[in-house]
Each structure stands twice: as structure tokens, then as C-alpha cells.
Design an enzyme around this catalytic site. Structure first.
Site, mmCIF file in Angstrom:
data_model
loop_
_atom_site.group_PDB
_atom_site.id
_atom_site.type_symbol
_atom_site.label_atom_id
_atom_site.label_comp_id
_atom_site.label_asym_id
_atom_site.label_seq_id
_atom_site.Cartn_x
_atom_site.Cartn_y
_atom_site.Cartn_z
ATOM 1 N N SER A 131 0.805 -1.222 0.000
ATOM 2 C CA SER A 131 0.000 0.000 0.000
ATOM 3 C C SER A 131 0.837 1.271 0.000
ATOM 4 O O SER A 131 0.314 2.351 -0.236
ATOM 5 C CB SER A 131 -0.956 0.020 1.206
ATOM 6 O OG SER A 131 -0.260 0.289 2.398
ATOM 7 N N LYS A 139 1.108 4.724 6.966
ATOM 8 C CA LYS A 139 0.353 5.504 5.984
ATOM 9 C C LYS A 139 0.822 6.949 6.021
ATOM 10 O O LYS A 139 1.567 7.369 6.905
ATOM 11 C CB LYS A 139 -1.154 5.453 6.299
ATOM 12 C CG LYS A 139 -1.808 4.086 6.116
ATOM 13 C CD LYS A 139 -1.890 3.673 4.672
ATOM 14 C CE LYS A 139 -2.632 2.364 4.485
ATOM 15 N NZ LYS A 139 -1.854 1.207 4.987
#
Length: 203
Positions: free
Chosen positions: A123, A160
Site C-alpha cells: 500500500s 500511511k
């Protein structure tokens, strides 16, 4: 620093090479084998002399608990704990259980308050963070939009990029296949570095 004997210098050079090439301190047996010694006790005596003369420093309560010391007493490396895993995708839980301590160069500015986490998933590929990478994380509970962070979403830890939407913090992936995370989360640290081991090329 005090003068070393020929054997002590050989041991120091071997320890230095192992730390820089393999990232670990050699065992007493490895030192003995390198020197062609029959007894590990002699190798242990040389290591003890290097500690007494200020070339190595002992780290209490740690296997192979030695680290290099620069002339003048400045430590060359700092040992950071590797904690569990980080989910850079889906489905991994990171527990604060120390797998091992890894030496990293002190001049990079990563201090004892930092820790390492291993990345799983894809990701964050847009940020240059790939499966198997080790992210260096500085413990903190706040960050600014745009920072790379490690956050807990429920019991899952994930790396993230922190964002802000209409006054609400959001976690963004660096891969269009993953949607933003808008549910409640807790920041546990800011990503301040990256370590990567490249596979050997075999002919």
C-alpha cells in the site's frame, strides 16, 4: 585510547567488519575460529581487553552485547528494537514484542527512542516503501499532514501518510488500490527512516 597488541587489533578489525557487513557482533566462537584459536577463553580475554581499553562497550542484558566505540568514546552505532510487523496493506497485527536489536549508524540521527517495524504489503509503494522494508519510527502521538506515520487502527498497526479532510485526520495509502482510512486511529510514531536489505545477485 590505549595501544592494542597485534592480536587485539586483529580481533577489533574482525568485530568491526562483522558489524558493518553483517550487522551483528561475532560470537566468541567465531572470533576464536577467525584467529585460529583452540580455546574460546582466549578470544573472550581479547574481547574483554578491548572493552577495558575503550574500543568496545558492553550492552547489559543483551546477547552478543557489544558495540563499537569511536576514538574519544563516541558510540558508532545505536541498537534499535525490531518490534513485530507493520501492515502496509491488510491483515497483519504488530505486537510490541522485541524480535531482536539491530545496530544502525549513529550519525544518521536515529536515537534510542526510535524503533524498527517490518513492512508487509504494497500500500505504500508510491512512497518507496516495499514489502520487507524496515521503517525507522520515532515514538510520538502527534504528526502533521503529509507526515508518514505508524498508526493503530483497532489492533492493526499500519504505515500511511497522514492527511486532513475538513478538519478530520485521514490516513492515505500511496497506492490507488487502497482507499483512505477514515475510521478512528491512534498515531504511535512518525516514520523517520528506512532500511532495506537488497538480495544478493548470483551469477
Amino acid at each position: 585510547m590505549k595501544t592494542l597488541s597485534r592480536r587485539q587489533r586483529e580481533v577489533l578489525e574482525f568485530v568491526t567488519r562483522c558489524i558493518r557487513e553483517r550487522g551483528v557482533v561475532p560470537s566468541v566462537r567465531e572470533v576464536a575460529e577467525h584467529l585460529g584459536l583452540r580455546s574460546s577463553a582466549t578470544a573472550q580475554r581479547h574481547l574483554r581487553a578491548l572493552v577495558e581499553k575503550g574500543y568496545l562497550r558492553r550492552i547489559p542484558r543483551r546477547m552478543r552485547g557489544l558495540e563499537l566505540v569511536h576514538p574519544g568514546g563516541v558510540r558508532e552505532v545505536v541498537h534499535l528494537p525490531l518490534l513485530g510487523r507493520v501492515a502496509a496493506g491488510r491483515g497483519a497485527v504488530a505486537e510490541e514484542v522485541v524480535e531482536e536489536f539491530l545496530p544502525v549508524p549513529r550519525h544518521l540521527g536515529w536515537q534510542e527512542g526510535c524503533f524498527l517495524l517490518r513492512v508487509r504489503g504494497d500500500s505504500m509503494v508510491g512512497a518507496g516503501i516495499f514489502e520487507g522494508d524496515l521503517v525507522v519510527v520515532r515514538r510520538q502521538q502527534t504528526a502533521l499532514p503529509g507526515d508518514l506515520v505508524v498508526a493503530l487502527v483497532g489492533e492493526e498497526a499500519t504505515v500511511k501518510r497522514l492527511g486532513n479532510e475538513a478538519g478530520q485526520f485521514v490516513l492515505y495509502a500511496e497506492n490507488p488500490a487502497y482507499p483512505p482510512i477514515r475510521e478512528a486511529f491512534q498515531i504511535v510514531g512518525k516514520v523517520v527512516g528506512l532500511l532495506r536489505r537488497y538480495p544478493e545477485v548470483r551469477s
